[in-house]
Design a protein around this motif. Structure first.
Motif, PDB file in Angstrom:
ATOM      1  N   UNK A 174       0.806  -1.200   0.000  1.00 44.37           N
ATOM      2  CA  UNK A 174       0.000   0.000   0.000  1.00 44.37           C
ATOM      3  C   UNK A 174       0.848   1.263   0.000  1.00 44.37           C
ATOM      4  N   UNK A 175       2.167   1.125   0.126  1.00 43.76           N
ATOM      5  CA  UNK A 175       3.043   2.289   0.047  1.00 43.76           C
ATOM      6  C   UNK A 175       2.946   2.952  -1.317  1.00 43.76           C
ATOM      7  N   UNK A 176       2.755   2.180  -2.343  1.00 43.00           N
ATOM      8  CA  UNK A 176       2.632   2.727  -3.692  1.00 43.00           C
ATOM      9  C   UNK A 176       1.443   3.668  -3.768  1.00 43.00           C
ATOM     10  N   UNK A 177       0.354   3.314  -3.148  1.00 44.81           N
ATOM     11  CA  UNK A 177      -0.851   4.154  -3.182  1.00 44.81           C
ATOM     12  C   UNK A 177      -0.743   5.335  -2.230  1.00 44.81           C
ATOM     13  N   UNK A 212      -5.679  -6.178  -7.938  1.00 41.27           N
ATOM     14  CA  UNK A 212      -6.582  -7.158  -8.559  1.00 41.27           C
ATOM     15  C   UNK A 212      -5.938  -8.528  -8.748  1.00 41.27           C
ATOM     16  N   UNK A 213      -4.621  -8.584  -8.659  1.00 41.38           N
ATOM     17  CA  UNK A 213      -3.933  -9.841  -8.895  1.00 41.38           C
ATOM     18  C   UNK A 213      -3.859 -10.215 -10.364  1.00 41.38           C
ATOM     19  N   UNK A 228       1.317   4.438 -16.125  1.00 41.70           N
ATOM     20  CA  UNK A 228       1.926   3.110 -16.013  1.00 41.70           C
ATOM     21  C   UNK A 228       1.972   2.631 -14.562  1.00 41.70           C
ATOM     22  N   UNK A 229       2.281   3.528 -13.637  1.00 39.52           N
ATOM     23  CA  UNK A 229       2.317   3.127 -12.231  1.00 39.52           C
ATOM     24  C   UNK A 229       0.910   2.884 -11.679  1.00 39.52           C
ATOM     25  N   UNK A 230      -0.066   3.619 -12.166  1.00 38.88           N
ATOM     26  CA  UNK A 230      -1.457   3.353 -11.753  1.00 38.88           C
ATOM     27  C   UNK A 230      -1.900   1.971 -12.243  1.00 38.88           C
ATOM     28  N   UNK A 231      -1.518   1.638 -13.468  1.00 38.26           N
ATOM     29  CA  UNK A 231      -1.844   0.315 -13.999  1.00 38.26           C
ATOM     30  C   UNK A 231      -1.160  -0.775 -13.175  1.00 38.26           C
ATOM     31  N   UNK A 232       0.069  -0.507 -12.754  1.00 35.30           N
ATOM     32  CA  UNK A 232       0.794  -1.468 -11.919  1.00 35.30           C
ATOM     33  C   UNK A 232       0.083  -1.652 -10.587  1.00 35.30           C
ATOM     34  N   UNK A 233      -0.272  -0.548  -9.934  1.00 34.56           N
ATOM     35  CA  UNK A 233      -0.953  -0.625  -8.638  1.00 34.56           C
ATOM     36  C   UNK A 233      -2.295  -1.342  -8.766  1.00 34.56           C
ATOM     37  N   UNK A 273       6.188  -6.634  -6.629  1.00 31.39           N
ATOM     38  CA  UNK A 273       6.203  -5.346  -7.316  1.00 31.39           C
ATOM     39  C   UNK A 273       7.171  -5.372  -8.494  1.00 31.39           C
ATOM     40  N   UNK A 274       8.363  -5.890  -8.273  1.00 32.75           N
ATOM     41  CA  UNK A 274       9.353  -5.943  -9.364  1.00 32.75           C
ATOM     42  C   UNK A 274       8.862  -6.792 -10.528  1.00 32.75           C
ATOM     43  N   UNK A 275       8.161  -7.868 -10.238  1.00 35.91           N
ATOM     44  CA  UNK A 275       7.622  -8.711 -11.314  1.00 35.91           C
ATOM     45  C   UNK A 275       6.619  -7.917 -12.153  1.00 35.91           C
ATOM     46  N   UNK A 276       5.767  -7.161 -11.514  1.00 38.03           N
ATOM     47  CA  UNK A 276       4.786  -6.355 -12.243  1.00 38.03           C
ATOM     48  C   UNK A 276       5.480  -5.249 -13.037  1.00 38.03           C
ATOM     49  N   UNK A 277       6.490  -4.617 -12.439  1.00 39.39           N
ATOM     50  CA  UNK A 277       7.231  -3.577 -13.160  1.00 39.39           C
ATOM     51  C   UNK A 277       7.979  -4.176 -14.350  1.00 39.39           C
ATOM     52  N   UNK A 278       8.533  -5.370 -14.176  1.00 38.82           N
ATOM     53  CA  UNK A 278       9.191  -6.054 -15.303  1.00 38.82           C
ATOM     54  C   UNK A 278       8.202  -6.336 -16.423  1.00 38.82           C
TER      55      UNK A 278
END
Length: 122
Positions: free
Chosen positions: A1-4, A58-59, A48-53, A102-107
């Motif tokens: 939740x730090x991202x948000x 949502x998984x 892009x970061x909103x899509x990541x969050x 998080x890194x997997x989603x950013x990758x």
């Protein structure tokens, strides 16, 4: 939740990926506390970061079409996403499992922007 909860700062931080590194250089390659964000990146990096969050909540891995962007633009955005990915600190920023996730989603975002096969993304 730090991202948000710290979202605006993280977007600005990510925009350092194509910004000015700053006048003082450190021996550690990822240390650049005086780097300046590139404000031209803010809108797209924000998206892009909103899509990541959203994907993390949502998984589901984010899906989007990057083929409409020219190769240079996709590479610039990928640099910003990699900038965050490479600087996530464990345990400073989050737990090890959360950082891996998080890194997997950013990758995944980077892979869409600049596919390893050189094709434009689908």
């Amino acid at each position: 939740f730090e991202l948000a909860s710290n979202y605006e700062s993280i977007v600005k931080f990510a925009c350092r990926g194509t910004g000015d590194r700053g006048e003082i250089n450190f021996s550690a390659p990822l240390a650049d506390p005086y780097a300046l964000a590139n404000p031209a990146e803010k809108e797209d990096v924000d998206l892009l970061l909103r899509m990541t969050a959203q994907g993390l909540v949502r998984g589901q891995l984010p899906q989007f079409e990057a083929g409409g962007l020219d190769a240079e633009r996709r590479e610039e955005l990928a640099k910003c996403i990699k900038y965050v990915r490479d600087r996530v600190g464990v345990p400073r920023d989050m737990s090890f499992p959360a950082a891996q996730h998080l890194r997997a989603y950013l990758n995944h975002i980077v892979d869409i922007l600049v596919p390893l096969d050189g094709s434009s993304s689908a």
